[in-house]
Design an enzyme around this catalytic site. Structure first.
Site, PDB file in Angstrom:
ATOM      1  CD  GLN A 126     -10.529   3.349   2.639  1.00  0.00           C
ATOM      2  OE1 GLN A 126      -9.791   4.276   2.954  1.00  0.00           O
ATOM      3  NE2 GLN A 126     -10.070   2.152   2.362  1.00  0.00           N
ATOM      4  CE1 TYR A 131      -3.499  -1.201  -3.705  1.00  0.00           C
ATOM      5  CE2 TYR A 131      -3.990   0.373  -5.447  1.00  0.00           C
ATOM      6  CZ  TYR A 131      -4.411  -0.448  -4.413  1.00  0.00           C
ATOM      7  OH  TYR A 131      -5.751  -0.523  -4.107  1.00  0.00           O
ATOM      8  CE1 TYR A 153      -3.821  -2.224   0.229  1.00  0.00           C
ATOM      9  CE2 TYR A 153      -3.020  -2.949   2.369  1.00  0.00           C
ATOM     10  CZ  TYR A 153      -3.899  -3.073   1.309  1.00  0.00           C
ATOM     11  OH  TYR A 153      -4.849  -4.063   1.334  1.00  0.00           O
ATOM     12  CG  ASP A 180     -11.109  -4.249   0.544  1.00  0.00           C
ATOM     13  OD1 ASP A 180     -11.569  -3.287   1.190  1.00  0.00           O
ATOM     14  OD2 ASP A 180      -9.974  -4.237   0.044  1.00  0.00           O
ATOM     15  CD1 TRP A 190      -9.905   2.941   5.701  1.00  0.00           C
ATOM     16  CD2 TRP A 190     -11.022   2.482   7.579  1.00  0.00           C
ATOM     17  NE1 TRP A 190     -10.118   1.587   5.754  1.00  0.00           N
ATOM     18  CE2 TRP A 190     -10.801   1.274   6.890  1.00  0.00           C
ATOM     19  CE3 TRP A 190     -11.713   2.432   8.795  1.00  0.00           C
ATOM     20  CZ2 TRP A 190     -11.239   0.038   7.381  1.00  0.00           C
ATOM     21  CZ3 TRP A 190     -12.150   1.204   9.280  1.00  0.00           C
ATOM     22  CH2 TRP A 190     -11.913   0.028   8.586  1.00  0.00           C
ATOM     23  CG  ASP A 191      -5.076   2.874   5.963  1.00  0.00           C
ATOM     24  OD1 ASP A 191      -6.084   2.725   5.253  1.00  0.00           O
ATOM     25  OD2 ASP A 191      -4.341   1.932   6.314  1.00  0.00           O
ATOM     26  CE1 TYR A 204      -6.935  -6.735   3.452  1.00  0.00           C
ATOM     27  CE2 TYR A 204      -8.760  -6.945   1.931  1.00  0.00           C
ATOM     28  CZ  TYR A 204      -7.733  -6.206   2.453  1.00  0.00           C
ATOM     29  OH  TYR A 204      -7.495  -4.948   1.966  1.00  0.00           O
ATOM     30  CD  GLU A 252      -3.288  -5.378   5.533  1.00  0.00           C
ATOM     31  OE1 GLU A 252      -2.434  -6.161   5.053  1.00  0.00           O
ATOM     32  OE2 GLU A 252      -4.168  -4.830   4.858  1.00  0.00           O
TER      33      GLU A 252
HETATM   34  C1  DGY Z   1      -6.818  -2.933  -1.645  1.00  0.00           C
HETATM   35  O1  DGY Z   1      -6.295  -2.667  -2.717  1.00  0.00           O
HETATM   36  O2  DGY Z   1      -6.719  -4.027  -1.086  1.00  0.00           O
HETATM   37  C2  DGY Z   1      -7.531  -1.900  -0.925  1.00  0.00           C
HETATM   38  O3  DGY Z   1      -8.208  -2.361   0.166  1.00  0.00           O
HETATM   39  C3  DGY Z   1      -8.431  -1.131  -1.837  1.00  0.00           C
HETATM   40  O4  DGY Z   1      -8.400   0.136  -1.338  1.00  0.00           O
END
Ligand code: DGY
Length: 429
Positions: free
Chosen positions: A103, A83, A31, A165, A37-38, A351, A395
């Site tokens: 978000q 990414y 990421y 997600d 929100w992070d 997740y 995470e």
């Molecule tokens: C991801 O790419 O996994 C994210 O959660 C999307 O923002």
């Protein structure tokens, strides 16, 4: 206490290492941009040792705000190849480029908490005055473009907007999305950074990407997507976070004399009723709702406890939630699993289908503390600190073994450790 001091130093080092000059990436590789929100949780972490840096997090986040008020879930401050989907795939022509969905809107609440904690009150008040109109524009966008009928519940257009997600709550709604046969080819990057058994399935990714293309073709026209979008749900994470954020925005308006109390109070009344309409008496839980079918999504998830954080639940419902959580606690070692561990859909390593997330724990514990359940709030806090101490700042975490999962050296987990470890027992925030 020795462990805590070492870990506090380590948590600070993580934020510093993830700092890209005013914004904090969640973790390198997986990421590499700024997420909405992070940014809120991370700012609270910075607040524990560098107040000016904490406020800067929001300055950079709002560089991504759209003219219509929408605050996107990713701001692509600079190119990064690690990414997918990056700015090219989103195709949003702005500087800096952004995604086109939002978000959980945590910012107003964190601004209030940061103001309350600030040693440097002059700086904090100056920042509140700068940020307030931007947050108001964002919340007005939610009302105007995501709840134009004033149902009290926001329409969510993409699982990524919910923050959770691949939660089992979205399984049916997402399965209904027909994968676009002309979906441009793509290569996932997430599974090169993290073991695929800890990430969403390929079938989910194809649908995440299909939705992105559908929205791009509609030129991200929100009111049209509210009618035609193939994925439309009410998400407890969004609605409860927004409710509390509006409550805190109203508080800021009152305190600074901005004069929007009437307008915000109207939103709060609608969302209180909307959220309470998601209660399920038989299950003793709140459920998300599928807005295409109008049906409740009967799977317990960690967000099912968030009406406590929103403050909309009655004391009776809070008591039922407490009982429900006790049932979950008998199934796992660490609270709070992101899915009901008795559900057949529970996957403890994947997740949002089972693992514990420190940030959601922070919100749930605060809710229980505010409703008069300090013991469970403290249990959640202790479990979270222990997970960080035993396996590091991952995470997310396996709720039975405590194994660290997903990305490592993760900013928001480090931030929660900083915010929580400075407290003694008995307090939740
Ligand atoms: C991801 O790419 O996994 C994210 O959660 C999307 O923002």
């Amino acid at each position: 206490m020795q462990i805590q001091e070492t870990l506090v130093q380590e948590a600070r080092r993580i934020l510093q290492a993830n700092d890209r000059g005013g914004f904090t990436i969640p973790t390198a590789g997986l990421y590499p941009f700024q997420w909405l929100w992070d940014a809120g949780f991370t700012a609270l972490g910075w607040m524990q040792f560098d107040e000016a840096r904490a406020w800067a997090e929001f300055d950079l986040l709002f560089q991504g705000q759209w003219e219509n008020g929408m605050l996107p879930h990713i701001v692509f401050h600079r190119p990064e190849p690690t990414y997918f989907p990056g700015p090219e795939r989103w195709g949003v022509k702005r500087t800096p480029p952004t995604s086109a969905i939002t978000q959980p809107p945590v910012v107003a609440t964190f601004v209030r908490w940061m103001l309350e904690q600030a040693q440097n009150q002059a700086l904090a008040q100056e920042k509140v005055r700068q940020l307030y109109p931007k947050i108001l524009a964002y919340h007005r966008w939610f009302k105007r473009e995501r709840d134009p009928q004033n149902t009290g519940l926001v329409t969510v257009l993409h699982p990524w907007e919910t923050g959770a997600d691949n939660s089992p709550a979205w399984d049916e709604a997402l399965a209904r999305v027909q994968v676009d046969p002309a979906l441009p080819p793509y290569t996932r990057r997430d599974t090169t950074h993290v073991d695929p058994s800890q990430r969403p399935h390929q079938a989910e990714y194809d649908r995440f990407l299909t939705l992105l293309e559908v929205y791009k073709r509609a030129d991200f026209d929100q009111l049209r997507l509210l009618q035609e979008g193939p994925f439309r749900v009410a998400s407890l994470l969004i609605d409860c976070v927004l409710h509390r954020a509006n409550h805190d925005l109203l508080w800021l308006s009152q305190r600074f004399g901005f004069g929007h109390e009437g307008e915000i109070a109207g939103w709060l009344e609608a969302s209180r009723q909307g959220i309470e309409g998601l209660w399920d008496e038989a299950a003793g839980l709140y459920f998300n709702r599928d807005l295409l079918t109008g049906e409740p999504i009967r799977v317990g998830v960690s967000a099912s406890f968030l009406p406590l954080y929103a403050g909309t639940a009655s004391p009776e419902r809070a008591g039922r939630l407490h009982e429900t959580l006790q049932g979950w606690a008998r199934q796992v070692r660490y609270l709070v699993p992101s899915t009901d561990p008795q559900s057949p859909r529970f996957e403890p390593q994947r997740y949002w289908r089972g693992p514990v997330w420190a940030v959601v724990n922070y919100l749930i514990a605060l809710g229980f503390a505010e409703y008069g359940y300090p013991q469970v709030a403290e249990r959640i806090r202790q479990d979270t600190l222990k997970l960080c101490e035993v396996t590091g700042f991952s995470e997310y975490f396996h709720p039975q073994t405590g194994q660290g999962l997903g990305g490592g050296a993760f900013s928001w987990t480090a931030a929660i450790y900083l915010a929580w470890s400075r407290l003694g027992g008995g307090e939740a925030s």
